[in-house]
Each structure stands twice: as C-alpha cells, then as structure tokens.
Design a protein around this motif. Structure first.
Motif, PDB file in Angstrom:
ATOM      1  N   ASN A   1       0.835  -1.191   0.000  1.00 14.69           N
ATOM      2  CA  ASN A   1       0.000   0.000   0.000  1.00 14.69           C
ATOM      3  C   ASN A   1       0.871   1.243   0.000  1.00 14.69           C
ATOM      4  O   ASN A   1       2.009   1.205   0.472  1.00 14.69           O
ATOM      5  CB  ASN A   1      -0.910   0.002   1.229  1.00 14.69           C
ATOM      6  CG  ASN A   1      -1.759  -1.235   1.310  1.00 14.69           C
ATOM      7  OD1 ASN A   1      -1.354  -2.216   1.906  1.00 14.69           O
ATOM      8  ND2 ASN A   1      -2.919  -1.220   0.687  1.00 14.69           N
ATOM      9  N   LYS A   2       0.298   2.319  -0.503  1.00 12.58           N
ATOM     10  CA  LYS A   2       1.044   3.569  -0.602  1.00 12.58           C
ATOM     11  C   LYS A   2       0.145   4.721  -0.179  1.00 12.58           C
ATOM     12  O   LYS A   2      -1.029   4.780  -0.555  1.00 12.58           O
ATOM     13  CB  LYS A   2       1.503   3.777  -2.044  1.00 12.58           C
ATOM     14  CG  LYS A   2       2.217   5.071  -2.293  1.00 12.58           C
ATOM     15  CD  LYS A   2       2.598   5.188  -3.755  1.00 12.58           C
ATOM     16  CE  LYS A   2       3.185   6.534  -4.057  1.00 12.58           C
ATOM     17  NZ  LYS A   2       3.532   6.675  -5.471  1.00 12.58           N
ATOM     18  N   ILE A   3       0.699   5.602   0.632  1.00 12.36           N
ATOM     19  CA  ILE A   3       0.014   6.846   0.974  1.00 12.36           C
ATOM     20  C   ILE A   3       1.022   7.982   0.878  1.00 12.36           C
ATOM     21  O   ILE A   3       2.232   7.752   0.895  1.00 12.36           O
ATOM     22  CB  ILE A   3      -0.624   6.833   2.380  1.00 12.36           C
ATOM     23  CG1 ILE A   3       0.437   6.687   3.455  1.00 12.36           C
ATOM     24  CG2 ILE A   3      -1.689   5.775   2.500  1.00 12.36           C
ATOM     25  CD1 ILE A   3      -0.088   6.970   4.850  1.00 12.36           C
ATOM     26  N   VAL A   4       0.512   9.178   0.777  1.00 18.86           N
ATOM     27  CA  VAL A   4       1.346  10.380   0.786  1.00 18.86           C
ATOM     28  C   VAL A   4       0.926  11.199   1.995  1.00 18.86           C
ATOM     29  O   VAL A   4      -0.264  11.354   2.266  1.00 18.86           O
ATOM     30  CB  VAL A   4       1.167  11.183  -0.522  1.00 18.86           C
ATOM     31  CG1 VAL A   4       1.930  12.495  -0.462  1.00 18.86           C
ATOM     32  CG2 VAL A   4       1.601  10.362  -1.729  1.00 18.86           C
TER      33      VAL A   4
ATOM     34  N   ALA B   1      -4.342  20.716  10.558  1.00 16.94           N
ATOM     35  CA  ALA B   1      -4.835  19.684  11.477  1.00 16.94           C
ATOM     36  C   ALA B   1      -4.786  18.327  10.790  1.00 16.94           C
ATOM     37  O   ALA B   1      -4.678  18.247   9.563  1.00 16.94           O
ATOM     38  CB  ALA B   1      -6.265  20.005  11.898  1.00 16.94           C
ATOM     39  N   TYR B   2      -4.900  17.275  11.581  1.00 19.45           N
ATOM     40  CA  TYR B   2      -4.856  15.923  11.030  1.00 19.45           C
ATOM     41  C   TYR B   2      -6.105  15.657  10.195  1.00 19.45           C
ATOM     42  O   TYR B   2      -7.221  15.971  10.598  1.00 19.45           O
ATOM     43  CB  TYR B   2      -4.780  14.895  12.159  1.00 19.45           C
ATOM     44  CG  TYR B   2      -4.714  13.478  11.640  1.00 19.45           C
ATOM     45  CD1 TYR B   2      -3.501  12.920  11.262  1.00 19.45           C
ATOM     46  CD2 TYR B   2      -5.860  12.709  11.503  1.00 19.45           C
ATOM     47  CE1 TYR B   2      -3.429  11.630  10.767  1.00 19.45           C
ATOM     48  CE2 TYR B   2      -5.792  11.418  11.015  1.00 19.45           C
ATOM     49  CZ  TYR B   2      -4.578  10.880  10.641  1.00 19.45           C
ATOM     50  OH  TYR B   2      -4.518   9.609  10.146  1.00 19.45           O
ATOM     51  N   SER B   3      -5.901  15.055   9.011  1.00 21.86           N
ATOM     52  CA  SER B   3      -7.028  14.628   8.187  1.00 21.86           C
ATOM     53  C   SER B   3      -6.570  13.531   7.232  1.00 21.86           C
ATOM     54  O   SER B   3      -5.385  13.417   6.916  1.00 21.86           O
ATOM     55  CB  SER B   3      -7.615  15.806   7.397  1.00 21.86           C
ATOM     56  OG  SER B   3      -6.711  16.240   6.410  1.00 21.86           O
ATOM     57  N   GLU B   4      -7.511  12.710   6.824  1.00 24.05           N
ATOM     58  CA  GLU B   4      -7.249  11.641   5.861  1.00 24.05           C
ATOM     59  C   GLU B   4      -8.193  11.822   4.695  1.00 24.05           C
ATOM     60  O   GLU B   4      -9.384  12.047   4.878  1.00 24.05           O
ATOM     61  CB  GLU B   4      -7.490  10.260   6.484  1.00 24.05           C
ATOM     62  CG  GLU B   4      -6.493   9.866   7.533  1.00 24.05           C
ATOM     63  CD  GLU B   4      -6.751   8.467   8.077  1.00 24.05           C
ATOM     64  OE1 GLU B   4      -7.250   7.607   7.326  1.00 24.05           O
ATOM     65  OE2 GLU B   4      -6.449   8.248   9.256  1.00 24.05           O
TER      66      GLU B   4
ATOM     67  N   VAL C   1      -2.678  11.894   3.604  1.00 31.75           N
ATOM     68  CA  VAL C   1      -2.840  12.130   5.035  1.00 31.75           C
ATOM     69  C   VAL C   1      -2.171  13.456   5.356  1.00 31.75           C
ATOM     70  O   VAL C   1      -1.024  13.695   4.977  1.00 31.75           O
ATOM     71  CB  VAL C   1      -2.187  11.001   5.869  1.00 31.75           C
ATOM     72  CG1 VAL C   1      -2.258  11.316   7.351  1.00 31.75           C
ATOM     73  CG2 VAL C   1      -2.843   9.668   5.574  1.00 31.75           C
ATOM     74  N   THR C   2      -2.910  14.305   6.038  1.00 31.76           N
ATOM     75  CA  THR C   2      -2.358  15.583   6.474  1.00 31.76           C
ATOM     76  C   THR C   2      -2.069  15.483   7.967  1.00 31.76           C
ATOM     77  O   THR C   2      -2.944  15.114   8.754  1.00 31.76           O
ATOM     78  CB  THR C   2      -3.340  16.737   6.206  1.00 31.76           C
ATOM     79  OG1 THR C   2      -3.670  16.740   4.809  1.00 31.76           O
ATOM     80  CG2 THR C   2      -2.739  18.077   6.584  1.00 31.76           C
ATOM     81  N   VAL C   3      -0.830  15.778   8.336  1.00 32.39           N
ATOM     82  CA  VAL C   3      -0.390  15.698   9.725  1.00 32.39           C
ATOM     83  C   VAL C   3      -0.302  17.115  10.275  1.00 32.39           C
ATOM     84  O   VAL C   3       0.240  18.012   9.612  1.00 32.39           O
ATOM     85  CB  VAL C   3       1.001  15.009   9.809  1.00 32.39           C
ATOM     86  CG1 VAL C   3       1.501  14.966  11.230  1.00 32.39           C
ATOM     87  CG2 VAL C   3       0.931  13.618   9.203  1.00 32.39           C
ATOM     88  N   ALA C   4      -0.819  17.315  11.480  1.00 34.57           N
ATOM     89  CA  ALA C   4      -0.763  18.638  12.109  1.00 34.57           C
ATOM     90  C   ALA C   4       0.703  19.048  12.252  1.00 34.57           C
ATOM     91  O   ALA C   4       1.503  18.325  12.850  1.00 34.57           O
ATOM     92  CB  ALA C   4      -1.449  18.607  13.462  1.00 34.57           C
TER      93      ALA C   4
ATOM     94  N   LEU D   1       2.775  11.018  13.146  1.00 28.80           N
ATOM     95  CA  LEU D   1       1.795  10.224  12.414  1.00 28.80           C
ATOM     96  C   LEU D   1       1.753   8.825  13.027  1.00 28.80           C
ATOM     97  O   LEU D   1       2.765   8.128  13.044  1.00 28.80           O
ATOM     98  CB  LEU D   1       2.156  10.133  10.922  1.00 28.80           C
ATOM     99  CG  LEU D   1       1.250   9.244  10.076  1.00 28.80           C
ATOM    100  CD1 LEU D   1      -0.185   9.756  10.087  1.00 28.80           C
ATOM    101  CD2 LEU D   1       1.769   9.170   8.651  1.00 28.80           C
ATOM    102  N   ASP D   2       0.580   8.434  13.535  1.00 22.28           N
ATOM    103  CA  ASP D   2       0.387   7.095  14.103  1.00 22.28           C
ATOM    104  C   ASP D   2      -0.106   6.184  12.978  1.00 22.28           C
ATOM    105  O   ASP D   2      -1.207   6.360  12.476  1.00 22.28           O
ATOM    106  CB  ASP D   2      -0.634   7.152  15.237  1.00 22.28           C
ATOM    107  CG  ASP D   2      -0.806   5.825  15.945  1.00 22.28           C
ATOM    108  OD1 ASP D   2      -0.212   4.821  15.497  1.00 22.28           O
ATOM    109  OD2 ASP D   2      -1.549   5.785  16.946  1.00 22.28           O
TER     110      ASP D   2
END
Length: 172
Positions: free
Chosen positions: A85-88, A94-97, A102-105, A111-112
């Motif tokens: 799997n791949k994510i950016v 703020a945190y959002s998916e 995935v946006t990290v605050a 990032l968990d």
C-alpha cells in the motif's frame, strides 16, 4: 503488552531521502489497537518513507498470517496476508485523511500508522474466507446440514404459483 509508541512516526525527525523501518505485528498488537475483526496474527510491516521537503511518500509492505473465523464453520483458520500500500503525507493545519493523502498537524508532526496498517490488513482479507475443502469442523458441518432447509423437487412443483409456472419452461 504491545506499545503503540513504535507506530508513531515523528515526521519532522525524518531525514531527507529514504527512511526505512520494520515493525513486528503479533497478538499483542491486535489487542492493543482493540481490533474488531482480527484478534491474532503474526506479520511483519515494512515501511519505506521517501521524504522530499515536507512531502512524505510512504510505501507499506505487510506480510504474514492472521487467524480469522471460517465463514462456514466459524472455526479459526489461517489467512495469509501479503499487501503493498502507498500513501502520501504532508504537513497542514490539522490531522485529516483523504483517500491516499494524510495531512499531519504541523505543530505536532507525529503520524500514528497503527490504524493504517490494520486497515491495510483487513482490506486484504477476502469477504468470504473458508477452510480448504475437507478442513472445516465436521461437527459444525453436520449441524449445518441438519438445520438447513432442503426442498425436494416434488415439493417445489406443488408449491409454485400457477402464474409463475410458465417460467419453469425457460430453464436452460
């Protein structure tokens, strides 16, 4: 008890370029994240993170086995898992998916990935998972056969509504 601290990646501390990590997933991991579908397993998750500025391309390779109930006999069975799997990820307010982003605050920078890895595993399990032929629990199979409603073809002929009788001629 499994420490979920291992799954928290400090994005700010990652060096530019490629970063590698490997995490072992066992029964304690599934208990720690309170997994609803999978309670036991033995897997290895390899994470490759390519940092380019404040953009992180994360590739996950998870391989091993999980123990899940058979869809027919409900006895535990081994399901092999092999998923890529791949994510950016990027920094933001703020945190959002959102799909594969995935946006990290930015003020936190952590990032968990424990939940992401679990989702990747569950998505790799087939909807219907059954033992190999002949491997199901025989006692359960007998109970299923005993309580399954089986109609004979004679019963079907008498139970058909005459309005639908003409449809029987359409059978191949």
């Amino acid at each position: 008890m499994c420490s979920l601290q291992t799954f928290k990646i400090d994005m700010k501390a990652l060096r530019q370029g490629n970063n590698e990590m490997q995490i072992k997933l066992d029964d304690e991991y599934f208990k720690a994240i309170d997994a609803p579908d999978v309670h036991r397993g033995d897997l290895i998750a390899e994470i490759s993170i390519l940092r380019t500025g404040d953009i992180f391309e994360m590739n996950f390779h998870t391989e091993g086995i999980v123990h899940i109930p058979c869809s027919i006999c409900l006895d535990d069975m081994v399901q092999p898992i092999n998923t890529d799997n791949k994510i950016v990820a990027k920094f933001g307010e703020a945190y959002s998916e959102d799909d594969d982003l995935v946006t990290v605050a930015e003020d936190e920078g952590i990032l968990d990935v424990s939940g992401l890895i679990y989702e990747f595993i569950v998505l790799n399990i087939p909807i219907r998972h059954v033992h190999a032929p002949g491997k199901c629990d025989l006692a359960m199979i007998r109970l299923l056969q005993e309580h399954t409603a089986v109609r004979s073809s004679e019963e079907d002929d008498t139970a058909i509504d005459p309005r639908w009788a003409a449809l029987k001629n359409l059978k191949l």
